[in-house]
Design a protein around this motif. Sequence first.
Motif, short mmCIF file in Angstrom:
data_model
loop_
_atom_site.label_atom_id
_atom_site.label_comp_id
_atom_site.label_asym_id
_atom_site.label_seq_id
_atom_site.Cartn_x
_atom_site.Cartn_y
_atom_site.Cartn_z
N ARG A 27 0.83 -1.21 0.00
CA ARG A 27 0.00 0.00 0.00
C ARG A 27 0.87 1.26 0.00
N THR A 28 1.96 1.23 0.75
CA THR A 28 2.85 2.39 0.78
C THR A 28 3.44 2.68 -0.60
N HIS A 31 0.69 4.08 -2.91
CA HIS A 31 0.41 5.50 -2.67
C HIS A 31 1.55 6.38 -3.19
N PHE A 34 1.34 6.60 -6.91
CA PHE A 34 0.26 7.47 -7.37
C PHE A 34 0.70 8.94 -7.35
N PHE A 35 1.27 9.37 -6.24
CA PHE A 35 1.67 10.78 -6.14
C PHE A 35 2.84 11.11 -7.06
N TYR A 69 -7.69 11.36 -2.82
CA TYR A 69 -6.90 10.14 -2.62
C TYR A 69 -6.44 10.03 -1.15
N VAL A 70 -6.04 11.16 -0.60
CA VAL A 70 -5.58 11.16 0.80
C VAL A 70 -6.73 10.86 1.75
N GLU A 72 -8.88 8.61 1.66
CA GLU A 72 -9.32 7.21 1.63
C GLU A 72 -9.58 6.62 3.02
N CYS A 89 -13.15 9.98 -7.26
CA CYS A 89 -11.76 9.95 -7.75
C CYS A 89 -11.72 9.70 -9.25
N CYS A 106 -1.95 7.86 -14.31
CA CYS A 106 -2.47 7.74 -12.94
C CYS A 106 -3.56 6.66 -12.82
N PRO A 109 -2.64 3.17 -10.39
CA PRO A 109 -3.08 3.04 -8.98
C PRO A 109 -4.59 2.90 -8.84
N LEU A 113 -7.14 0.25 -6.81
CA LEU A 113 -8.22 0.69 -5.92
C LEU A 113 -9.55 0.04 -6.31
#
Length: 411
Positions: A27-28, A31, A34-35, A69-70, A72, A89, A106, A109, A113
């Motif tokens: 997950r890290t 994320h 994605f950014f 996104y943040v 979530e 999103c 993008c 990611p 999800l």
Amino acid sequence: MARWDGTDTAGPRWEERAADDDARWFRTLLHLGFFLLLGSSLTRFLMRHTGEGIAPWVVSLAAVLAVLYVAEPAVAGDRVRQSAWLGACSAVWVALVFLAPSFAWCSIPLFYLGLRRLRPPAAACYIGLLTVVSVTAQLRLAGRLEFDILLGPPAVAAICVAVFVRMDRQSARQRELIADLVRTRRELAATERREGTLAERQRLSMEIHDTLAQGLSSQQMLLQAADRTWRTDPDTAHRHVRAATAIAEHNLTEARRFVHDLAPADLASGGGLDKALRTLARRESTDGLAVRCHVEGVPARRLPDRVQSALLRIAQGALANVREHADARTAALTLTYLDDQVVLDVADDGRGFDPAALRDGDGDGMRGHGLPAIRTRTRQLGGTLTVESAPGEGTVLSAAVPLDAAAPAGD
């Protein structure tokens, strides 16, 4: 007795923690990716379209997508809110892609999800929709049909789906294996508890037979003899009563030590197995049975306490059998120390029996617990039990214990 009570689940818990750590790292990275994609797409757009009127819209939509996104974690646990969040999103992303096709990257990611939040049919439709949007936006930007644009996004989507499905199946199998391991360990712990209970019951039955039951039997015989001679020979009757009293006192000591799981009283008094056997012989000698004790050889080293205790119990059990079944006049205890083993012989001149009548195994065919208990004690020490007898010719019971097998772990 050391056994797993089922509370030791360090292995399964470690596996579960490892699986959770893997999911957390994934997950890290997701994320972070994605950014990075969002930032690089925005940078590319601003470098090429700084003066265009759509730039403020693109920047605003990119900021909105980042905020969504943040957010979530705020919708976790509620399926309706999660679906609404994913839809928001996706809608912002679609608007970004049509304004700036470079934001199509993008979608990767967003694939994950959708796969995590939606059921398989809905997830397939969702990924297909994102793929169509990406291809359409890229073709519109190129202004002509290009096969790399037409085939690239579907290939990326297929790879992402394959990787996710593979990881999800591995995770499911890992969870099943952990559950099976936990269940197996619990079943093993339950089995060990049952076996431990049965072994403890067997130990208690042998201890009771070789101590309390033996003493009570001796007291009964002495008191019966005293009752028969009370009128004709009071002195002999008094002697029988005193002997029964002494046995009762010894039985009381044995019972107290038995409750506290200590060594036999004869061993606890000091002097080792030799003295304990001689004390046993004197105590078991009555008007009807004379018991002698012989010790041959010198021990190469001190016998472990458990071996001394077991051999003394074997002698007690054997003499109990002699007194109750053999109708013997004399019996002899012989303890022999050899170079590689210690041997305890119990011989009597009683009526004997046919050893062939014994069943194979633990001697279940014999009356009572005497011989089965003796055989079990001998086996627990890694030794062998031999019984020689014939009707009318007495019995010799021999228990041989190897010194190496009987060596204490810490002595």
